[in-house]
Design an enzyme around this catalytic site. Sequence first.
Site, PDB file in Angstrom:
ATOM      1  N   CYS A 116       0.817  -1.220   0.000  1.00 27.47           N
ATOM      2  CA  CYS A 116       0.000   0.000   0.000  1.00 27.47           C
ATOM      3  C   CYS A 116       0.853   1.273   0.000  1.00 27.47           C
ATOM      4  O   CYS A 116       0.362   2.354  -0.301  1.00 27.47           O
ATOM      5  CB  CYS A 116      -0.928   0.009   1.203  1.00 27.47           C
ATOM      6  SG  CYS A 116      -2.019  -1.399   1.176  1.00 27.47           S
ATOM      7  N   HIS A 256      -3.495   7.068   2.284  1.00 27.64           N
ATOM      8  CA  HIS A 256      -3.861   5.752   1.755  1.00 27.64           C
ATOM      9  C   HIS A 256      -5.256   5.410   2.267  1.00 27.64           C
ATOM     10  O   HIS A 256      -5.591   5.698   3.418  1.00 27.64           O
ATOM     11  CB  HIS A 256      -2.842   4.718   2.220  1.00 27.64           C
ATOM     12  CG  HIS A 256      -3.251   3.320   1.885  1.00 27.64           C
ATOM     13  ND1 HIS A 256      -3.584   2.938   0.602  1.00 27.64           N
ATOM     14  CD2 HIS A 256      -3.426   2.210   2.666  1.00 27.64           C
ATOM     15  CE1 HIS A 256      -3.913   1.661   0.606  1.00 27.64           C
ATOM     16  NE2 HIS A 256      -3.839   1.201   1.837  1.00 27.64           N
ATOM     17  N   ASN A 286     -10.211  -0.068  -1.008  1.00 31.81           N
ATOM     18  CA  ASN A 286      -8.747  -0.029  -0.911  1.00 31.81           C
ATOM     19  C   ASN A 286      -8.159  -0.567  -2.227  1.00 31.81           C
ATOM     20  O   ASN A 286      -8.193  -1.775  -2.476  1.00 31.81           O
ATOM     21  CB  ASN A 286      -8.308  -0.881   0.288  1.00 31.81           C
ATOM     22  CG  ASN A 286      -6.801  -0.850   0.503  1.00 31.81           C
ATOM     23  OD1 ASN A 286      -6.052  -0.364  -0.336  1.00 31.81           O
ATOM     24  ND2 ASN A 286      -6.369  -1.380   1.628  1.00 31.81           N
TER      25      ASN A 286
HETATM   26  O1  UT7 Z   1      -4.111  -1.395   3.189  1.00 29.84           O
HETATM   27  C1  UT7 Z   1      -3.412  -2.418   3.834  1.00 29.84           C
HETATM   28  C2  UT7 Z   1      -3.409  -2.218   5.314  1.00 29.84           C
HETATM   29  N1  UT7 Z   1      -4.650  -2.680   5.846  1.00 29.84           N
HETATM   30  C3  UT7 Z   1      -5.287  -1.980   6.768  1.00 29.84           C
HETATM   31  O2  UT7 Z   1      -4.881  -0.906   7.134  1.00 29.84           O
HETATM   32  C4  UT7 Z   1      -6.514  -2.632   7.358  1.00 29.84           C
HETATM   33  C5  UT7 Z   1      -6.506  -2.468   8.854  1.00 29.84           C
HETATM   34  N2  UT7 Z   1      -7.639  -3.160   9.509  1.00 29.84           N
HETATM   35  C6  UT7 Z   1      -8.905  -2.704   9.409  1.00 29.84           C
HETATM   36  O3  UT7 Z   1      -9.175  -1.751   8.723  1.00 29.84           O
HETATM   37  C7  UT7 Z   1      -9.953  -3.385  10.259  1.00 29.84           C
HETATM   38  O4  UT7 Z   1      -9.341  -4.231  11.192  1.00 29.84           O
HETATM   39  C8  UT7 Z   1     -10.993  -4.219   9.425  1.00 29.84           C
HETATM   40  C9  UT7 Z   1     -11.891  -3.291   8.649  1.00 29.84           C
HETATM   41  C10 UT7 Z   1     -10.248  -5.159   8.490  1.00 29.84           C
HETATM   42  C11 UT7 Z   1     -11.872  -5.033  10.385  1.00 29.84           C
HETATM   43  O5  UT7 Z   1     -12.517  -4.169  11.305  1.00 29.84           O
HETATM   44  P1  UT7 Z   1     -12.458  -4.462  12.868  1.00 29.84           P
HETATM   45  O6  UT7 Z   1     -13.300  -3.467  13.524  1.00 29.84           O
HETATM   46  O7  UT7 Z   1     -11.007  -4.528  13.257  1.00 29.84           O
HETATM   47  O8  UT7 Z   1     -13.130  -5.876  12.942  1.00 29.84           O
HETATM   48  P2  UT7 Z   1     -12.517  -7.243  13.504  1.00 29.84           P
HETATM   49  O9  UT7 Z   1     -11.582  -7.833  12.506  1.00 29.84           O
HETATM   50  O10 UT7 Z   1     -12.036  -7.023  14.897  1.00 29.84           O
HETATM   51  O11 UT7 Z   1     -13.812  -8.122  13.548  1.00 29.84           O
HETATM   52  C12 UT7 Z   1     -14.921  -7.796  14.407  1.00 29.84           C
HETATM   53  C13 UT7 Z   1     -16.039  -8.781  14.136  1.00 29.84           C
HETATM   54  C14 UT7 Z   1     -15.567 -10.223  14.120  1.00 29.84           C
HETATM   55  O12 UT7 Z   1     -16.573 -11.009  14.704  1.00 29.84           O
HETATM   56  P3  UT7 Z   1     -16.436 -11.512  16.231  1.00 29.84           P
HETATM   57  O13 UT7 Z   1     -15.156 -12.293  16.296  1.00 29.84           O
HETATM   58  O14 UT7 Z   1     -16.361 -10.248  17.064  1.00 29.84           O
HETATM   59  O15 UT7 Z   1     -17.662 -12.301  16.421  1.00 29.84           O
HETATM   60  C15 UT7 Z   1     -15.483 -10.566  12.646  1.00 29.84           C
HETATM   61  O16 UT7 Z   1     -15.694 -11.933  12.383  1.00 29.84           O
HETATM   62  O17 UT7 Z   1     -16.605  -8.531  12.840  1.00 29.84           O
HETATM   63  C16 UT7 Z   1     -16.618  -9.744  12.084  1.00 29.84           C
HETATM   64  N3  UT7 Z   1     -16.459  -9.428  10.672  1.00 29.84           N
HETATM   65  C17 UT7 Z   1     -17.485  -9.094   9.879  1.00 29.84           C
HETATM   66  N4  UT7 Z   1     -18.806  -8.997  10.130  1.00 29.84           N
HETATM   67  C18 UT7 Z   1     -19.580  -8.617   9.094  1.00 29.84           C
HETATM   68  C19 UT7 Z   1     -15.309  -9.358   9.962  1.00 29.84           C
HETATM   69  N5  UT7 Z   1     -15.576  -9.004   8.686  1.00 29.84           N
HETATM   70  C20 UT7 Z   1     -16.926  -8.835   8.625  1.00 29.84           C
HETATM   71  C21 UT7 Z   1     -17.799  -8.461   7.584  1.00 29.84           C
HETATM   72  N6  UT7 Z   1     -19.124  -8.362   7.862  1.00 29.84           N
HETATM   73  N7  UT7 Z   1     -17.377  -8.171   6.337  1.00 29.84           N
END
Ligand code: UT7
Length: 333
Positions: A116, A256, A286
């Site tokens: 990225c 980004h 992204n």
């Molecule tokens: O460009 C490259 C660099 N990448 C980044 O900078 C990305 C950095 N990370 C992020 O932006 C965030 O971590 C995400 C957007 C990827 C995820 O958001 P989050 O608030 O950190 O969610 P999480 O991964 O902690 O997941 C929370 C919950 C989980 O369920 P449980 O374990 O709490 O029951 C996931 O399974 O949300 C669930 N989940 C979803 N639910 C609905 C994960 N993806 C989804 C989805 N729809 N698409």
Amino acid sequence: MERIYAHITGVQGYVPDFVLSNDILEKLVDTSDDWILSRTGISERRILRTKGLGTSDMAAAAVKELLKKTDTDPSQIDMLICATVTPDMVFPATANVICHKTGIKNVPGFDLGAACSGFLYALTVATKFIECGQFNKIIVVGADKMSSIMDYEDRATCVLFGDGAGAVLLEPGEEQVGVMDSILKSDGEGVKHLHQKAGGSVKPPSRRTVSRKEHFVYQEGRAVYKYAVQNMADVSAEIMEKHGLSGADVDWLVPHQANKRIIDATAKRMELEPEKVMLNIHKFGNTTAATIPLCLWEYENKLKKGDNLILASFGGGFTWGAIYLKWAYEPVV
Ligand code: UT7
């Protein structure tokens, strides 16, 4: 001797027509428009669906338009660098394919892999070739067909990424505008949190790697978020401090586009009003190496000569960085 500055003298983007909306994704995986929008800020992304087309086709479309709008003949270009994690092929470089498709011949062309942060890395490299006086016209492209490495059964990643390309033309000038400074960083600690498991020399493609879905993006979102939110804000603050810039001195943050919450945290740290933050995440998602040049392209007509821009990124590697750029031309209109 007068210092030579690397001026961006044109910018152009390209995104495919097909719109992959949150509504469509709701039908593919267990997700919701509300979850995606509130956690990431994304409503839709563009996908290159035509069979047989790849990253170079989007990049070539952007480069052709860039040459046209800057009234540049392909024979005038001295070098082309393509930042990408989704090259057309493992080799040769996608830059070579782009040059071939746009009529640029017999000049150095190479790919640069910094995920990225690829566009910031490539812009920094190109700047050095301009500043030392070796080259006069360099094209820097950031392009990624993220849909080619996306598992559309994995809700944690498939909602995040899209396809696109952006390109800038870099030329020398004595006027004190253009790329003023750049800070680039990397930390291999990040490898385990964000990578593609197979397809490289460690794990070449096999039936097993395909059946285990190891050719897709693997991301531990929460871990990456923690690093991203801290480091993108830190490096932006660092470059501002180095140049004695306050929030009031900065006209635009060009971040980004991985997550709207990371962007908001960076803007807050820089003490910037939301109106000064370039955004395209809501409609393109992204696009990895393309997010920053696509922002510049879309905001081109709002930019004035002398505007202070901070370009900032964080991504796979981990890699991150910031560039302090003074915009070099008035709005095209
Ligand atoms: O460009 C490259 C660099 N990448 C980044 O900078 C990305 C950095 N990370 C992020 O932006 C965030 O971590 C995400 C957007 C990827 C995820 O958001 P989050 O608030 O950190 O969610 P999480 O991964 O902690 O997941 C929370 C919950 C989980 O369920 P449980 O374990 O709490 O029951 C996931 O399974 O949300 C669930 N989940 C979803 N639910 C609905 C994960 N993806 C989804 C989805 N729809 N698409």
